[in-house]
Design a protein around this motif. Sequence first.
Motif, mmCIF file in Angstrom:
data_model
loop_
_atom_site.group_PDB
_atom_site.id
_atom_site.type_symbol
_atom_site.label_atom_id
_atom_site.label_comp_id
_atom_site.label_asym_id
_atom_site.label_seq_id
_atom_site.Cartn_x
_atom_site.Cartn_y
_atom_site.Cartn_z
ATOM 1 N N SER A 1 0.830 -1.207 0.000
ATOM 2 C CA SER A 1 0.000 0.000 0.000
ATOM 3 C C SER A 1 0.863 1.255 0.000
ATOM 4 C CB SER A 1 -0.929 -0.007 1.216
ATOM 5 O OG SER A 1 -0.179 -0.087 2.421
ATOM 6 N N ALA A 2 1.986 1.231 0.728
ATOM 7 C CA ALA A 2 2.879 2.389 0.744
ATOM 8 C C ALA A 2 3.465 2.647 -0.644
ATOM 9 C CB ALA A 2 3.993 2.172 1.764
ATOM 10 N N MET A 3 3.880 1.580 -1.330
ATOM 11 C CA MET A 3 4.415 1.735 -2.680
ATOM 12 C C MET A 3 3.360 2.275 -3.640
ATOM 13 S SD MET A 3 7.627 0.943 -2.762
ATOM 14 C CE MET A 3 7.862 0.671 -4.511
ATOM 15 N N ALA A 4 2.116 1.796 -3.494
ATOM 16 C CA ALA A 4 1.042 2.264 -4.375
ATOM 17 C C ALA A 4 0.784 3.754 -4.171
ATOM 18 C CB ALA A 4 -0.231 1.460 -4.114
ATOM 19 N N ILE A 5 0.748 4.198 -2.911
ATOM 20 C CA ILE A 5 0.506 5.612 -2.623
ATOM 21 C C ILE A 5 1.655 6.475 -3.135
ATOM 22 C CG2 ILE A 5 0.252 7.303 -0.762
ATOM 23 C CD1 ILE A 5 -1.220 5.155 0.836
ATOM 24 N N MET A 6 2.894 6.023 -2.909
ATOM 25 C CA MET A 6 4.052 6.809 -3.357
ATOM 26 C C MET A 6 4.109 6.891 -4.879
ATOM 27 S SD MET A 6 7.149 5.943 -0.685
ATOM 28 C CE MET A 6 7.055 4.163 -0.871
ATOM 29 N N ASN A 7 3.830 5.782 -5.559
ATOM 30 C CA ASN A 7 3.844 5.805 -7.027
ATOM 31 C C ASN A 7 2.759 6.722 -7.575
ATOM 32 O OD1 ASN A 7 6.010 4.047 -7.332
ATOM 33 N ND2 ASN A 7 4.702 2.230 -7.263
ATOM 34 N N PHE A 8 1.591 6.727 -6.922
ATOM 35 C CA PHE A 8 0.516 7.619 -7.362
ATOM 36 C C PHE A 8 0.937 9.080 -7.218
ATOM 37 C CE2 PHE A 8 -2.968 10.340 -5.862
ATOM 38 C CZ PHE A 8 -3.734 10.391 -7.021
ATOM 39 N N HIS A 9 1.515 9.424 -6.057
ATOM 40 C CA HIS A 9 1.927 10.806 -5.835
ATOM 41 C C HIS A 9 3.061 11.214 -6.778
ATOM 42 C CE1 HIS A 9 -0.376 10.259 -2.111
ATOM 43 N NE2 HIS A 9 -0.419 11.576 -2.031
ATOM 44 N N TYR A 10 3.918 10.262 -7.119
ATOM 45 C CA TYR A 10 4.995 10.565 -8.065
ATOM 46 C C TYR A 10 4.432 10.800 -9.468
ATOM 47 C CZ TYR A 10 9.242 10.037 -10.845
ATOM 48 O OH TYR A 10 10.268 10.243 -11.731
ATOM 49 N N ASP A 11 3.454 9.995 -9.868
ATOM 50 C CA ASP A 11 2.873 10.132 -11.208
ATOM 51 C C ASP A 11 2.168 11.472 -11.385
ATOM 52 O OD1 ASP A 11 3.807 7.667 -11.951
ATOM 53 O OD2 ASP A 11 1.948 6.598 -11.469
ATOM 54 N N VAL A 12 1.489 11.947 -10.349
ATOM 55 C CA VAL A 12 0.737 13.203 -10.472
ATOM 56 C C VAL A 12 1.552 14.407 -9.999
ATOM 57 C CG1 VAL A 12 -1.465 12.012 -10.206
ATOM 58 C CG2 VAL A 12 -0.324 12.933 -8.184
ATOM 59 N N SER A 13 2.835 14.179 -9.637
ATOM 60 C CA SER A 13 3.716 15.268 -9.167
ATOM 61 C C SER A 13 3.071 16.034 -8.009
ATOM 62 C CB SER A 13 4.043 16.226 -10.321
ATOM 63 O OG SER A 13 4.660 15.543 -11.385
ATOM 64 N N MET A 14 2.700 15.285 -6.976
ATOM 65 C CA MET A 14 1.991 15.884 -5.852
ATOM 66 C C MET A 14 2.819 16.944 -5.140
ATOM 67 S SD MET A 14 -0.782 16.079 -4.145
ATOM 68 C CE MET A 14 -1.691 14.659 -4.728
ATOM 69 N N GLN A 15 4.135 16.723 -5.003
ATOM 70 C CA GLN A 15 4.959 17.695 -4.290
ATOM 71 C C GLN A 15 5.007 19.032 -5.026
ATOM 72 O OE1 GLN A 15 8.879 16.346 -3.334
ATOM 73 N NE2 GLN A 15 9.415 18.174 -2.172
ATOM 74 N N SER A 16 5.159 18.968 -6.350
ATOM 75 C CA SER A 16 5.186 20.225 -7.112
ATOM 76 C C SER A 16 3.825 20.920 -7.075
ATOM 77 C CB SER A 16 5.598 19.944 -8.559
ATOM 78 O OG SER A 16 4.664 19.089 -9.194
ATOM 79 N N VAL A 17 2.752 20.145 -7.040
ATOM 80 C CA VAL A 17 1.419 20.739 -6.932
ATOM 81 C C VAL A 17 1.268 21.457 -5.599
ATOM 82 C CG1 VAL A 17 -1.043 20.209 -6.752
ATOM 83 C CG2 VAL A 17 0.334 19.096 -8.508
ATOM 84 N N GLN A 18 1.728 20.830 -4.517
ATOM 85 C CA GLN A 18 1.637 21.467 -3.207
ATOM 86 C C GLN A 18 2.541 22.699 -3.128
ATOM 87 O OE1 GLN A 18 2.573 18.173 -0.641
ATOM 88 N NE2 GLN A 18 0.437 17.474 -0.540
ATOM 89 N N GLN A 19 3.715 22.620 -3.744
ATOM 90 C CA GLN A 19 4.595 23.795 -3.778
ATOM 91 C C GLN A 19 3.939 24.944 -4.533
ATOM 92 O OE1 GLN A 19 8.122 22.198 -5.551
ATOM 93 N NE2 GLN A 19 8.904 21.317 -3.638
ATOM 94 N N ARG A 20 3.304 24.625 -5.657
ATOM 95 C CA ARG A 20 2.631 25.659 -6.449
ATOM 96 C C ARG A 20 1.454 26.252 -5.682
ATOM 97 N NH1 ARG A 20 3.344 29.563 -10.087
ATOM 98 N NH2 ARG A 20 1.471 29.903 -11.369
ATOM 99 N N LEU A 21 0.705 25.398 -4.991
ATOM 100 C CA LEU A 21 -0.429 25.875 -4.203
ATOM 101 C C LEU A 21 0.047 26.780 -3.068
ATOM 102 C CD1 LEU A 21 -3.490 25.702 -3.754
ATOM 103 C CD2 LEU A 21 -3.103 23.686 -2.330
ATOM 104 N N HIS A 22 1.153 26.388 -2.430
ATOM 105 C CA HIS A 22 1.726 27.213 -1.361
ATOM 106 C C HIS A 22 2.136 28.588 -1.902
ATOM 107 C CE1 HIS A 22 4.174 28.294 2.153
ATOM 108 N NE2 HIS A 22 5.135 28.638 1.285
#
Length: 206
Positions: free
Chosen positions: A110-131
Amino acid sequence: MQNNLYMRLKKYVYIKPPQAITVRDVAFLTGPEELVSSCNQIIVQHQTKAADKIRVIEALTIIQIIQQYFPNVDIQLLGPNQCIIHKSKKKQTSKLMLVLLVWLLLFIGSAMAIMNFHYDVSMQSVQQRLHYLITGEEAEFPLWLQIPYSIGLGLGMVLFFNYLFKKRLNDEPSPMEIEMYKYQQDIDQYVQYYENPLNQKSNDKS
């Protein structure tokens, strides 16, 4: 005088062999009290240790057996036409190492699935942009967004599956329980057809 007897088969029962299977084990009866009491004691089958794990009893078979003892009884069938008999197993104590191994595999998967999903959608860059859009400042790790998001992700899974450890949050069935119910329905339909002695006889004749 003809007596009326109403019978409703149980959907499935668990029998511990060796045991004689009576009408009471596989069906609910209603009618004259003395007649119901006598019919409940009639033996339908003998469950031996060598018997199959899953067997099917047809309502027609039970009606024929009852009418051998009470030929003047008019039996009205309500509900399902078959009863699935499962051979009950001895309860096995769960092994701690096996539980830990399964838990570890599920946790890593489950951890790998969540991390791969966040990597595919570039979640960190989205949060940085939102910030940046909210504060006007750039930040590599906008924790005020990431921490609530992580907590909300876990709480959302708990609410979705409707369970917190062994405690149910409300009376509604969880999506997992609904899928398991549908899966059990499919198994029951398969067993009722392919493990039914009457269907096997008709297939042999054809």
